[in-house]
Design an enzyme around this catalytic site. Structure first.
Site, mmCIF file in Angstrom:
data_model
loop_
_atom_site.group_PDB
_atom_site.id
_atom_site.type_symbol
_atom_site.label_atom_id
_atom_site.label_comp_id
_atom_site.label_asym_id
_atom_site.label_seq_id
_atom_site.Cartn_x
_atom_site.Cartn_y
_atom_site.Cartn_z
ATOM 1 N N ARG A 18 9.607 -35.796 -13.916
ATOM 2 C CA ARG A 18 9.192 -35.506 -15.305
ATOM 3 C C ARG A 18 10.152 -34.869 -16.256
ATOM 4 N NH1 ARG A 18 3.596 -32.588 -14.431
ATOM 5 N NH2 ARG A 18 4.859 -31.447 -13.091
ATOM 6 N N ASN A 36 2.228 -36.656 -13.940
ATOM 7 C CA ASN A 36 1.922 -37.088 -12.722
ATOM 8 C C ASN A 36 0.634 -37.582 -12.586
ATOM 9 O OD1 ASN A 36 4.531 -36.217 -11.907
ATOM 10 N ND2 ASN A 36 3.566 -34.363 -11.007
#
Length: 235
Positions: A18, A36
């Site tokens: 990320r 996520n």
């Protein structure tokens, strides 16, 4: 303006994927989020120009240790303009802490492996350095020997040049002697011609003298023969 909704599958959680997606938006005019999913995938929603979005996809659809995107699906839509900037959607604090710990462990493991590799490379480099030093010493020795041979060759060259000069001087002297010998030969030939002429002249004079002498003797013999005949002596 366009919008895409993408799902990244593979090794994409607990490897700082990320953060990688977030960092790739810094120099792009892109808004949206990355988060996520419960099933282990990562969802990316992004809005911007189509050109920048396509470049963005190429930058985040990667396999680069420890990240390994095995599948990347994209659904294109029209932009809604609902996002002011790009952000990372965080989960529960415990989950985020575990993810940070996992990523830190991966980083430490990677650093340890790189350290081992670096140590091995250092050993190999040191060995190569020793071998290179040995080759350098041998090369230096060869250079010294070559220099010595060069000096000896130069000395031989000087001596050869001196011999050449002396040979040239002898050649000049021999040429001079040859010229003098040729001159003597010419003079000898001239003397020979003169001697031959004198001999020819002498032979001619001698022949005439002998002919005269023989003629006189014949006359005397004829006189004697006549005298003997008158005296009644037959000869």
């Amino acid at each position: 303006m366009k919008r895409f909704v993408a799902t990244a599958r593979g090794r994409v959680q607990r490897v700082s994927y990320r953060e990688h997606v977030y960092n790739e938006t810094f120099e792009r005019n892109i808004s949206g989020y990355v988060m996520n999913l419960k099933n282990g995938d990562v969802e990316i929603v992004a809005e911007g120009s189509e050109e920048e979005l396509r470049d963005f996809i190429n930058a985040i659809n990667i396999i680069h240790r420890p990240i390994a995107v095995k599948s990347f699906t994209v659904r294109w839509e029209e932009a809604t303009g609902e996002y002011a900037d790009f952000e990372i959607v965080r989960g529960e604090i415990q989950e985020e802490i575990f993810e940070r710990m996992d990523y830190a462990g991966n980083v430490l493991h990677s650093m340890d492996m790189k350290l081992d590799q670096g140590l091995q490379i250092s050993k190999e480099t040191l060995q190569v350095g020793k071998e290179t030093l040995q080759v350098g010493k041998e090369t230096l020795q060869v250079g010294k020997e070559t220099l010595q041979v060069g000096k000896e060759t130069l000395q031989v060259g000087k001596e050869t040049l001196q011999v050449g000069k002396e040979t040239l001087q002898v050649g000049k002297e021999t040429l001079q002697v040859g010229k003098e010998t040729l001159q003597v030969g010419k003079e000898t030939l001239q003397i020979g011609k003169e001697t031959k002429e004198e001999i020819v002249g002498l032979r001619s004079d001698t022949k005439k003298h002998l002919d005269d002498e023989f003629a006189e003797i014949r006359k005397e013999l004829v006189s004697i023969k006549d005298a003997l005949a008158r005296a009644g002596i037959q000869v």
